[in-house]
Design an enzyme around this catalytic site. Structure first.
Site, PDB file in Angstrom:
ATOM      1  N   HIS A   1      26.130  34.357  40.869  1.00 50.96           N
ATOM      2  CA  HIS A   1      25.080  33.416  41.268  1.00 50.96           C
ATOM      3  C   HIS A   1      24.264  33.055  40.039  1.00 50.96           C
ATOM      4  CE1 HIS A   1      22.084  31.460  43.787  1.00 50.96           C
ATOM      5  NE2 HIS A   1      21.209  31.942  42.925  1.00 50.96           N
TER       6      HIS A   1
ATOM      7  N   ASP B   1      16.464  32.380  55.941  1.00 48.50           N
ATOM      8  CA  ASP B   1      16.236  31.881  54.581  1.00 48.50           C
ATOM      9  C   ASP B   1      16.286  30.359  54.537  1.00 48.50           C
ATOM     10  OD1 ASP B   1      15.980  32.096  51.632  1.00 48.50           O
ATOM     11  OD2 ASP B   1      17.928  31.106  51.752  1.00 48.50           O
TER      12      ASP B   1
ATOM     13  N   ARG C   1       9.058  26.707  51.803  1.00 50.62           N
ATOM     14  CA  ARG C   1       8.495  27.042  50.479  1.00 50.62           C
ATOM     15  C   ARG C   1       8.526  25.842  49.549  1.00 50.62           C
ATOM     16  NH1 ARG C   1      12.445  31.226  48.791  1.00 50.62           N
ATOM     17  NH2 ARG C   1      11.364  31.124  46.798  1.00 50.62           N
TER      18      ARG C   1
ATOM     19  N   SER D   1      15.563  35.690  48.866  1.00 46.32           N
ATOM     20  CA  SER D   1      16.287  34.497  49.306  1.00 46.32           C
ATOM     21  C   SER D   1      17.713  34.513  48.745  1.00 46.32           C
ATOM     22  CB  SER D   1      15.527  33.254  48.816  1.00 46.32           C
ATOM     23  OG  SER D   1      16.313  32.099  48.923  1.00 46.32           O
TER      24      SER D   1
ATOM     25  N   LYS E   1      21.498  35.929  50.955  1.00 49.17           N
ATOM     26  CA  LYS E   1      22.720  35.124  51.124  1.00 49.17           C
ATOM     27  C   LYS E   1      23.924  35.812  50.479  1.00 49.17           C
ATOM     28  CE  LYS E   1      20.194  31.759  49.640  1.00 49.17           C
ATOM     29  NZ  LYS E   1      19.458  30.597  49.204  1.00 49.17           N
TER      30      LYS E   1
HETATM   31  N1  URA Z   1      17.620  29.793  45.010  1.00 48.75           N
HETATM   32  C1  URA Z   1      17.570  30.302  46.252  1.00 48.75           C
HETATM   33  O1  URA Z   1      18.569  30.381  46.939  1.00 48.75           O
HETATM   34  N2  URA Z   1      16.372  30.722  46.710  1.00 48.75           N
HETATM   35  C2  URA Z   1      15.243  30.654  45.996  1.00 48.75           C
HETATM   36  O2  URA Z   1      14.223  31.057  46.470  1.00 48.75           O
HETATM   37  C3  URA Z   1      15.315  30.108  44.708  1.00 48.75           C
HETATM   38  C4  URA Z   1      16.528  29.692  44.229  1.00 48.75           C
END
Ligand code: URA
Length: 431
Positions: free
Chosen positions: A86, A165, A172, A187, A191
């Site tokens: 990621h 999320d 947010r 967050s 995932k």
């Molecule tokens: N990427 C995400 O998936 N969540 C965040 O809060 C910031 C970047």
């Protein structure tokens, strides 16, 4: 779920710098996902978290509650181990495209759930959608079958994965609470843990084109995420990498696909190759295949074979011509000397303004739009030589893109050559 809590009491605890209890966290995430906690209440709680922070165990519980809000995938019955990467997002960051097939060519399956771009950073799905026929949406069964047969999947995360999320991130975004490290870490990791990967490598970007502009905050984010991953039984490592300068020579959609294909063909810009190999080595080591050298799989064409199979499996034609922007504008070097700096944020904004990115989630992107730069910091340039090519279907976008590039690069007198171009791409490692 118990109802011994109410939203005002949970907000008050965090507003007054208290520690949220496990049951407060479980309740508020579940109630928000169901719609029993209102957006304005969750906004207040998110702002209290941004201002007052969270302890490690609160972040872990918050992450677990977000995972529990949806489904959890399980790839443990695949015939090979899994690893994923990621990136926190950057300009010209096309690394996922060569990386996923490369790691698969080394015998490790890559279940890569990706997103679309928002703002100045590009989205992996937007880039891949510039390939004629390619589709981002797969069912869980299709994903599983493709992982078994091809070894790599890059697709959109389904609605069932961490729905809490999805809702919270959108909130947010419009309440100036994206930047809270506990909320970013939970967050991302909710995932990735729900996705079910066995090993995870985080590419935490630092610099003008990144979320985290300074190294101390990037390191704190990396440490928080690595701890969350380990607690959940996922082998997790983070690399801190430079995003003060954009990656490679292109920022856009189709042009980044073309650059990725160059890497898979054994060429491509040195920094893209270096980062792809560094991340591949970490993913392979995390999945127990540290004995395989990914450089060999770029050189012998097997990573390219997996790329083609991966694109075809999702309906795309890897040999089709990529879309080309209708209009182009070349920016030439005003003086001779050495390109001393190239600012990632300036390039990212220019690409975005040319139509490569979107302002709102619903906006379309242009497949052919973007910026190509013809020199990198440390390169010698001559007055009048092309420095940038701007690409778009809508020429009225050129002026605003040019304004973003203004002040975004610097040409130094030749004598300064020794002082520039010494970029450290790999800044730090957290495990
Ligand atoms: N990427 C995400 O998936 N969540 C965040 O809060 C910031 C970047």
């Amino acid at each position: 779920m118990t109802s011994q809590h109410d939203a005002v009491e949970v907000i008050t605890t965090k507003r007054d710098r208290g520690t949220l209890s496990d049951s407060q966290i479980d309740w508020v995430i579940d109630a928000y996902t169901r719609g029993a906690v209102a957006d304005e209440q969750m906004s207040a709680l998110a702002m209290a978290i941004l201002l007052n922070g969270m302890e490690r165990h609160e972040i872990a519980r918050w992450t677990a509650a977000m995972i529990a809000s949806g489904e959890r995938m399980d790839f443990s019955s695949l015939s090979r181990p899994t690893a994923d990467k990621h990136s926190t997002g950057g300009v010209g960051d096309k690394i996922t495209l060569p990386l996923a097939p490369l790691v698969a060519a080394c015998g490790v399956a890559v279940p890569q759930l990706s997103g679309r771009g928002l703002g100045h950073t590009g989205g992996t799905l937007d880039k891949l959608e510039s390939i004629p026929g390619w589709r981002a949406t797969l069912s869980n069964d299709e994903m599983f079958a493709q992982l078994e047969e091809v070894g790599a999947v890059i697709c959109a995360a389904g609605d069932g994965l961490a729905p809490a999320d999805k809702k919270l991130y959108a909130l947010r975004d419009v309440t100036a609470t994206v930047e809270a490290i506990p909320l970013i870490a939970s967050s991302i990791m909710s995932k990735k843990i729900a996705e079910g990967t066995g090993a995870l490598v985080l590419d935490v970007k630092v610099g003008s084109g990144a979320f985290m502009k300074d190294q101390a905050r990037a390191r704190e984010l990396a440490e928080t995420m690595v701890a969350l991953g380990k607690d959940a039984g996922v082998h997790t490592v983070a690399l801190l990498t430079d995003m003060g300068t954009p990656l490679g020579l292109t920022a856009g959609n189709a042009i980044e696909v073309a650059e990725s294909v160059e890497v898979l063909a054994g060429g491509g810009p040195g920094d893209v190759v270096e980062l792809t190999l560094a991340l591949a080595r970490e993913m392979l080591a995390g999945a127990g295949r540290g004995d395989v050298d990914p450089a060999d799989k770029l050189a012998d064409g097997s990573a390219m074979d997996v790329w083609k199979a991966m694109i075809r499996a999702q309906g795309g034609d890897p040999d089709a011509a990529l879309p080309v922007a209708r209009e182009s504008h070349v920016v030439t070097a005003p003086t001779s000397g050495v390109l001393a700096s190239l600012d990632a944020m300036a390039v990212g904004m220019a690409a975005w303004r040319l139509g490569a990115g979107r302002a709102r989630k619903e906006d379309p992107v242009q497949a052919g739009a973007g910026v190509v730069w013809h020199a990198r910091p440390g390169d010698e340039v001559r007055a009048g030589q092309p420095l940038f090519t701007l690409l778009t279907d809508e020429p009225e976008r050129f002026d605003r893109a040019l304004a973003s590039l203004e002040g975004g690069y610097e040409i130094a007198a030749d004598a300064a050559r020794g002082d520039v171009g010494g970029r450290t791409l790999l800044i730090d490692r957290v495990d």
